[in-house]
Structures are given as C-alpha cells and as structure tokens.
Write a protein that holds these residues in place. Sequence first.
Motif, PDB file in Angstrom:
ATOM      1  N   ASP A   1      50.340  44.185  32.918  1.00 52.00           N
ATOM      2  CA  ASP A   1      50.155  43.389  31.763  1.00 52.00           C
ATOM      3  C   ASP A   1      49.262  42.158  31.683  1.00 52.00           C
ATOM      4  O   ASP A   1      49.159  41.260  30.834  1.00 52.00           O
ATOM      5  CB  ASP A   1      51.502  43.106  31.322  1.00 52.00           C
ATOM      6  N   TYR A   2      48.495  41.945  32.749  1.00 50.09           N
ATOM      7  CA  TYR A   2      47.646  40.812  33.025  1.00 50.09           C
ATOM      8  C   TYR A   2      46.233  41.162  32.489  1.00 50.09           C
ATOM      9  O   TYR A   2      45.742  42.263  33.164  1.00 50.09           O
ATOM     10  CB  TYR A   2      47.482  40.286  34.584  1.00 50.09           C
ATOM     11  N   VAL A   3      45.479  40.446  31.952  1.00 48.70           N
ATOM     12  CA  VAL A   3      44.045  40.532  31.480  1.00 48.70           C
ATOM     13  C   VAL A   3      43.284  39.344  32.235  1.00 48.70           C
ATOM     14  O   VAL A   3      43.752  38.130  31.981  1.00 48.70           O
ATOM     15  CB  VAL A   3      43.909  40.780  30.107  1.00 48.70           C
ATOM     16  N   TYR A   4      42.212  39.428  32.733  1.00 47.78           N
ATOM     17  CA  TYR A   4      41.461  38.499  33.353  1.00 47.78           C
ATOM     18  C   TYR A   4      39.906  38.573  32.893  1.00 47.78           C
ATOM     19  O   TYR A   4      39.430  39.761  32.825  1.00 47.78           O
ATOM     20  CB  TYR A   4      41.680  38.250  34.707  1.00 47.78           C
ATOM     21  N   PHE A   5      39.320  37.393  32.588  1.00 43.93           N
ATOM     22  CA  PHE A   5      38.174  37.475  32.216  1.00 43.93           C
ATOM     23  C   PHE A   5      37.322  36.182  33.053  1.00 43.93           C
ATOM     24  O   PHE A   5      37.990  35.210  33.209  1.00 43.93           O
ATOM     25  CB  PHE A   5      37.747  37.074  30.759  1.00 43.93           C
ATOM     26  N   ILE A   6      36.205  36.574  33.986  1.00 37.47           N
ATOM     27  CA  ILE A   6      35.555  35.498  34.531  1.00 37.47           C
ATOM     28  C   ILE A   6      34.255  35.554  34.315  1.00 37.47           C
ATOM     29  O   ILE A   6      33.609  36.560  34.638  1.00 37.47           O
ATOM     30  CB  ILE A   6      35.975  35.726  36.309  1.00 37.47           C
ATOM     31  N   ALA A   7      33.521  34.449  33.736  1.00 39.53           N
ATOM     32  CA  ALA A   7      32.058  34.285  33.674  1.00 39.53           C
ATOM     33  C   ALA A   7      31.689  33.015  34.716  1.00 39.53           C
ATOM     34  O   ALA A   7      31.825  31.809  34.210  1.00 39.53           O
ATOM     35  CB  ALA A   7      31.654  34.228  32.294  1.00 39.53           C
ATOM     36  N   ALA A   8      31.414  33.189  35.950  1.00 37.89           N
ATOM     37  CA  ALA A   8      31.313  31.969  36.539  1.00 37.89           C
ATOM     38  C   ALA A   8      30.394  32.507  37.633  1.00 37.89           C
ATOM     39  O   ALA A   8      30.283  33.579  38.226  1.00 37.89           O
ATOM     40  CB  ALA A   8      32.574  31.585  37.333  1.00 37.89           C
ATOM     41  N   PRO A   9      29.664  31.570  38.598  1.00 42.67           N
ATOM     42  CA  PRO A   9      28.764  31.788  39.658  1.00 42.67           C
ATOM     43  C   PRO A   9      29.324  32.493  40.685  1.00 42.67           C
ATOM     44  O   PRO A   9      28.787  33.489  41.373  1.00 42.67           O
ATOM     45  CB  PRO A   9      28.247  30.634  39.880  1.00 42.67           C
ATOM     46  N   ASN A  10      30.594  32.228  40.817  1.00 45.95           N
ATOM     47  CA  ASN A  10      31.406  33.061  42.219  1.00 45.95           C
ATOM     48  C   ASN A  10      32.631  33.663  41.748  1.00 45.95           C
ATOM     49  O   ASN A  10      33.720  33.667  42.202  1.00 45.95           O
ATOM     50  CB  ASN A  10      31.915  31.782  42.983  1.00 45.95           C
ATOM     51  N   ALA A  11      32.168  34.801  40.737  1.00 43.77           N
ATOM     52  CA  ALA A  11      33.266  35.498  39.984  1.00 43.77           C
ATOM     53  C   ALA A  11      34.263  36.426  40.861  1.00 43.77           C
ATOM     54  O   ALA A  11      35.237  36.464  40.893  1.00 43.77           O
ATOM     55  CB  ALA A  11      32.589  36.384  38.797  1.00 43.77           C
ATOM     56  N   ASN A  12      33.269  36.689  42.089  1.00 42.02           N
ATOM     57  CA  ASN A  12      34.084  37.633  42.981  1.00 42.02           C
ATOM     58  C   ASN A  12      35.261  36.894  43.774  1.00 42.02           C
ATOM     59  O   ASN A  12      36.169  37.364  43.956  1.00 42.02           O
ATOM     60  CB  ASN A  12      32.873  38.181  43.966  1.00 42.02           C
ATOM     61  N   ASP A  13      34.901  35.678  44.074  1.00 45.25           N
ATOM     62  CA  ASP A  13      35.963  34.986  44.966  1.00 45.25           C
ATOM     63  C   ASP A  13      37.051  34.725  44.098  1.00 45.25           C
ATOM     64  O   ASP A  13      38.100  34.534  44.208  1.00 45.25           O
ATOM     65  CB  ASP A  13      35.392  33.297  45.114  1.00 45.25           C
ATOM     66  N   ILE A  14      36.872  34.261  42.567  1.00 46.07           N
ATOM     67  CA  ILE A  14      37.898  34.076  41.869  1.00 46.07           C
ATOM     68  C   ILE A  14      38.700  35.378  41.565  1.00 46.07           C
ATOM     69  O   ILE A  14      40.113  35.239  41.638  1.00 46.07           O
ATOM     70  CB  ILE A  14      37.365  33.317  40.325  1.00 46.07           C
ATOM     71  N   GLU A  15      37.991  36.428  41.358  1.00 45.46           N
ATOM     72  CA  GLU A  15      38.571  37.692  40.770  1.00 45.46           C
ATOM     73  C   GLU A  15      39.758  38.093  42.387  1.00 45.46           C
ATOM     74  O   GLU A  15      40.882  38.437  42.000  1.00 45.46           O
ATOM     75  CB  GLU A  15      37.742  38.573  41.015  1.00 45.46           C
ATOM     76  N   ALA A  16      39.074  37.679  43.511  1.00 51.89           N
ATOM     77  CA  ALA A  16      39.834  38.149  44.782  1.00 51.89           C
ATOM     78  C   ALA A  16      41.199  37.019  44.669  1.00 51.89           C
ATOM     79  O   ALA A  16      42.376  37.816  45.081  1.00 51.89           O
ATOM     80  CB  ALA A  16      39.156  37.638  45.866  1.00 51.89           C
ATOM     81  N   LYS A  17      40.995  35.846  44.200  1.00 53.32           N
ATOM     82  CA  LYS A  17      42.444  35.110  44.413  1.00 53.32           C
ATOM     83  C   LYS A  17      43.381  35.610  43.336  1.00 53.32           C
ATOM     84  O   LYS A  17      44.556  35.543  43.427  1.00 53.32           O
ATOM     85  CB  LYS A  17      41.946  33.632  44.010  1.00 53.32           C
ATOM     86  N   ILE A  18      42.861  36.012  42.124  1.00 54.05           N
ATOM     87  CA  ILE A  18      43.740  36.529  40.932  1.00 54.05           C
ATOM     88  C   ILE A  18      44.305  37.663  41.527  1.00 54.05           C
ATOM     89  O   ILE A  18      45.516  37.865  41.462  1.00 54.05           O
ATOM     90  CB  ILE A  18      43.057  36.912  39.847  1.00 54.05           C
ATOM     91  N   LEU A  19      43.646  38.765  41.983  1.00 55.21           N
ATOM     92  CA  LEU A  19      44.254  40.032  42.621  1.00 55.21           C
ATOM     93  C   LEU A  19      45.250  39.742  43.837  1.00 55.21           C
ATOM     94  O   LEU A  19      46.289  40.437  43.774  1.00 55.21           O
ATOM     95  CB  LEU A  19      43.072  41.057  42.993  1.00 55.21           C
ATOM     96  N   GLU A  20      44.865  38.703  44.639  1.00 57.85           N
ATOM     97  CA  GLU A  20      45.705  38.514  45.652  1.00 57.85           C
ATOM     98  C   GLU A  20      47.212  38.038  45.277  1.00 57.85           C
ATOM     99  O   GLU A  20      48.034  38.417  45.589  1.00 57.85           O
ATOM    100  CB  GLU A  20      45.161  37.415  46.732  1.00 57.85           C
ATOM    101  N   MET A  21      47.014  37.152  44.136  1.00 60.13           N
ATOM    102  CA  MET A  21      48.409  36.772  43.422  1.00 60.13           C
ATOM    103  C   MET A  21      49.175  37.660  42.739  1.00 60.13           C
ATOM    104  O   MET A  21      50.378  37.813  42.707  1.00 60.13           O
ATOM    105  CB  MET A  21      47.962  35.572  42.488  1.00 60.13           C
ATOM    106  N   ILE A  22      48.656  38.798  41.979  1.00 55.97           N
ATOM    107  CA  ILE A  22      49.185  39.704  41.199  1.00 55.97           C
ATOM    108  C   ILE A  22      49.468  41.003  41.932  1.00 55.97           C
ATOM    109  O   ILE A  22      50.513  41.836  41.203  1.00 55.97           O
ATOM    110  CB  ILE A  22      48.558  39.936  40.053  1.00 55.97           C
TER     111      ILE A  22
END
Length: 154
Positions: free
Chosen positions: A132-153
């Motif tokens: 039930d989580y949705v995330y959107f990332i538009a940033a130069p380091n989107a992969n790093d941010i996505e990895a942190k989100i996925l690590e948390m959930i």
Amino acid sequence: MKKLVAIISLVLTLGLVGCSSTPEVKDVPVSDIKTAINNETLLTIQPVAEVDAKEFYVFENIKDNIKEGFVLQAMINVKLQDVFVVKTDDVEKVKQAIEDYKTNNLRMFADGYGGEDNATSVADSKLESVGDYVYFIAAPNANDIEAKILEMIK
C-alpha cells in the motif's frame, strides 16, 4: 476418483506455494522513511521543503485515500528533486495523481528548463508501488533513494 482427488490436492498445494512467494511488506511509518532519507543525506539539493502528502496540491482530490505520506522537494525552483512516499488505501488513484503531476507540472523540466540534469531526472523518474506504499522519485540519484525506500519497507 482417487486420481481426481490427488490432482485437485496437487493443484491446491501448488496454488498455496505460488501465493506464499509474494514478498512481505513491512508496516513502516512514512516518517521513518523520510528520516532515513534525510539522515543518509540522499537529498543532494538543499534546502528541501517538506510537505505532508495530504496537504500537497497534487493529492487535493484524493487526500481521503491517503493514510500518511510526505513530499520532499528542492526549494531552489530551477533544480528538480522530488521524493514522494504515500501510504494509501487506493494505490491506483495515487499513482494516477502523480502521473498527472508528471505530465502537467514536470513538463518544463523534461523540456530542459533548469538544465540537462533536470531533463535527465524527469526521464529517469521512478513511480512504483509496493503493497500500500506508492513512491515517486525525480532526482539525480533516484536509484539510491529508491534503494533506501525499499530497504525500509521490504
């Protein structure tokens, strides 16, 4: 008759095994995700504006579907850095609202406003859902941010 029962049992067993292989999603407060992103200095453009997702104009028509969430954006209006994480009871409505935002609001960045980095961030943006989580990332380091989100959930 015994063969029929055996076949039905086999099909049901395989069905249970197949269903049980879906990954579990942790029930993590989105504020913990935001803290983790901030603590690891994953947001490369400072300062950052933080907004409760229910108060963000993109979700105005669907805020009743949002359980909790946040929006982080660069406060420098020519540099793109968007990170949204929303916990919702209607994943598709939230994803559609973000798609509309990408189409209507990020078009100027996709056309190169603010430089090549912004155009790349829009082109490489990520809009995904897990449970039930949705995330959107538009940033130069989107992969790093996505990895942190996925690590948390996960």
